[in-house]
Design a protein around this motif. Structure first.
Motif, PDB file in Angstrom:
ATOM      1  N   TRP A 134       1.047  -1.114  -0.050  1.00  0.00           N
ATOM      2  CA  TRP A 134       0.023   0.100   0.053  1.00  0.00           C
ATOM      3  C   TRP A 134       0.991   1.181   0.154  1.00  0.00           C
ATOM      4  CZ3 TRP A 134      -0.626   3.829   4.131  1.00  0.00           C
ATOM      5  CH2 TRP A 134       0.244   3.429   5.126  1.00  0.00           C
ATOM      6  N   LEU A 135       0.270   2.208  -0.218  1.00  0.00           N
ATOM      7  CA  LEU A 135       0.952   3.609  -0.165  1.00  0.00           C
ATOM      8  C   LEU A 135       0.048   4.939   0.028  1.00  0.00           C
ATOM      9  CD1 LEU A 135      -0.120   5.141  -3.260  1.00  0.00           C
ATOM     10  CD2 LEU A 135       1.544   3.270  -4.111  1.00  0.00           C
ATOM     11  N   PHE A 153      -2.422  -0.170  -8.868  1.00  0.00           N
ATOM     12  CA  PHE A 153      -2.747   0.115  -7.522  1.00  0.00           C
ATOM     13  C   PHE A 153      -4.134   0.760  -7.561  1.00  0.00           C
ATOM     14  CE2 PHE A 153       1.642   0.367  -6.913  1.00  0.00           C
ATOM     15  CZ  PHE A 153       1.975  -0.093  -5.525  1.00  0.00           C
ATOM     16  N   LYS A 154      -4.934   0.443  -6.553  1.00  0.00           N
ATOM     17  CA  LYS A 154      -6.438   0.785  -6.470  1.00  0.00           C
ATOM     18  C   LYS A 154      -6.665   1.622  -5.311  1.00  0.00           C
ATOM     19  CE  LYS A 154      -7.790  -2.155  -9.665  1.00  0.00           C
ATOM     20  NZ  LYS A 154      -7.113  -1.895 -10.883  1.00  0.00           N
ATOM     21  N   GLU A 155      -7.499   2.567  -5.258  1.00  0.00           N
ATOM     22  CA  GLU A 155      -7.810   3.428  -4.000  1.00  0.00           C
ATOM     23  C   GLU A 155      -8.503   2.453  -2.952  1.00  0.00           C
ATOM     24  OE1 GLU A 155     -10.343   7.615  -3.138  1.00  0.00           O
ATOM     25  OE2 GLU A 155      -9.813   7.174  -5.313  1.00  0.00           O
ATOM     26  N   ILE A 156      -8.041   2.858  -1.663  1.00  0.00           N
ATOM     27  CA  ILE A 156      -8.620   1.933  -0.637  1.00  0.00           C
ATOM     28  C   ILE A 156      -9.206   2.875   0.462  1.00  0.00           C
ATOM     29  CG2 ILE A 156      -7.682  -0.150  -1.143  1.00  0.00           C
ATOM     30  CD1 ILE A 156      -5.465   0.653   1.144  1.00  0.00           C
ATOM     31  N   GLY A 157      -9.247   4.252   0.350  1.00  0.00           N
ATOM     32  CA  GLY A 157      -9.492   4.999   1.350  1.00  0.00           C
ATOM     33  C   GLY A 157      -8.728   6.371   1.414  1.00  0.00           C
ATOM     34  N   ASN A 158      -9.327   7.400   2.176  1.00  0.00           N
ATOM     35  CA  ASN A 158      -8.334   8.453   2.137  1.00  0.00           C
ATOM     36  C   ASN A 158      -8.195   9.047   3.801  1.00  0.00           C
ATOM     37  OD1 ASN A 158      -9.833   8.785  -0.156  1.00  0.00           O
ATOM     38  ND2 ASN A 158      -9.968  10.962   0.241  1.00  0.00           N
ATOM     39  N   HIS A 159      -6.971   9.469   3.949  1.00  0.00           N
ATOM     40  CA  HIS A 159      -6.553   9.696   5.534  1.00  0.00           C
ATOM     41  C   HIS A 159      -6.043  11.490   5.302  1.00  0.00           C
ATOM     42  CE1 HIS A 159      -2.405   8.875   4.983  1.00  0.00           C
ATOM     43  NE2 HIS A 159      -2.791   8.386   3.832  1.00  0.00           N
ATOM     44  N   LYS A 175      -2.171  -2.631  -3.641  1.00  0.00           N
ATOM     45  CA  LYS A 175      -1.936  -3.478  -5.028  1.00  0.00           C
ATOM     46  C   LYS A 175      -1.658  -5.116  -4.261  1.00  0.00           C
ATOM     47  CE  LYS A 175       1.105  -4.516  -8.770  1.00  0.00           C
ATOM     48  NZ  LYS A 175       1.659  -3.984  -9.976  1.00  0.00           N
ATOM     49  N   GLN A 176      -2.430  -5.965  -4.883  1.00  0.00           N
ATOM     50  CA  GLN A 176      -2.146  -7.159  -4.413  1.00  0.00           C
ATOM     51  C   GLN A 176      -0.888  -7.909  -5.006  1.00  0.00           C
ATOM     52  OE1 GLN A 176      -4.532  -9.005  -2.624  1.00  0.00           O
ATOM     53  NE2 GLN A 176      -2.904 -10.749  -2.361  1.00  0.00           N
ATOM     54  N   LEU A 177       0.057  -8.389  -4.413  1.00  0.00           N
ATOM     55  CA  LEU A 177       1.445  -8.991  -4.828  1.00  0.00           C
ATOM     56  C   LEU A 177       1.102 -10.325  -5.425  1.00  0.00           C
ATOM     57  CD1 LEU A 177       3.585  -7.306  -2.262  1.00  0.00           C
ATOM     58  CD2 LEU A 177       3.372  -6.532  -4.672  1.00  0.00           C
ATOM     59  N   GLU A 178       1.731 -10.692  -6.436  1.00  0.00           N
ATOM     60  CA  GLU A 178       1.287 -11.785  -6.961  1.00  0.00           C
ATOM     61  C   GLU A 178       2.680 -12.652  -7.237  1.00  0.00           C
ATOM     62  OE1 GLU A 178      -0.543 -11.185 -10.840  1.00  0.00           O
ATOM     63  OE2 GLU A 178      -2.246  -9.833  -9.655  1.00  0.00           O
TER      64      GLU A 178
END
Length: 178
Positions: A134-135, A153-159, A175-178
């Motif tokens: 994450w980032l 990478f997909k958006e997962i929230g705000n802070h 992002k899921q790591l494969e």
């Protein structure tokens, strides 16, 4: 006269690179965020707190941090930081790490060094068997948001993030790591 492409080298950083990284941190932060600060003393204080050579040396030596440094024709032009075992309020999985920083001097952005740093960082995260990375990215940093989105990478929230009296809104992405 033909324009020559610089020789790009990326390697894991060590304590001796702390001076380069501290300076790169200050310059790239100014290039990206400097215009957002009304009180330049707050910005200067943040530099001294975040980008001092001692602070970077200590950070490089922590076992949960891995830094990379990028060179173009032997000139330090960018760096990246991976923080291992870094939890996020937006992810329930415990086996996660954080892409904490990728910064490139503005004049060298067109050389795709950020992409190369990201690939080195993602490879290391996979080698260390993390499930997810994450980032955080400043909500108005469209260039970075587009870069990360293009790279899965997909958006997962705000802070929020506070520096002095200034409050900044950030987007968390993963992002899921494969």
């Amino acid at each position: 006269m033909k324009k020559q492409t610089p020789n790009i080298q990326i390697r894991i950083a060590n304590k001796q690179d702390a001076e380069f990284i501290a300076l790169l941190g200050r310059v790239t932060f100014t290039e990206t965020f400097g215009h957002l600060f009304n009180d330049k003393q707050v910005l200067f204080d943040y530099y001294n707190e975040t980008f001092s050579v001692d602070k970077i040396e200590n950070s490089i030596e922590k076992p949960n941090n891995i830094y990379w440094i990028a060179f173009a024709d032997r000139l330090a032009v960018g760096y990246a930081k991976l923080k291992l075992n870094s939890q996020s309020e937006f992810i329930t999985d415990n086996n996660i790490c954080q892409l904490q920083k990728i910064y490139i001097l503005q004049d060298f952005l067109s050389l795709k060094i950020g992409f190369k740093l990201q690939n080195a960082l993602l490879k290391k995260a996979k080698e260390k068997s993390f499930n997810k990375i994450w980032l955080s990215v400043f909500i108005s940093n469209d260039r970075a948001i587009n870069f990360y989105s293009k790279n899965g990478f997909k958006e997962i929230g705000n802070h929020d993030f506070q520096i002095g009296k200034d409050n900044f809104e950030f987007i968390a992405m993963a992002k899921q790591l494969e």
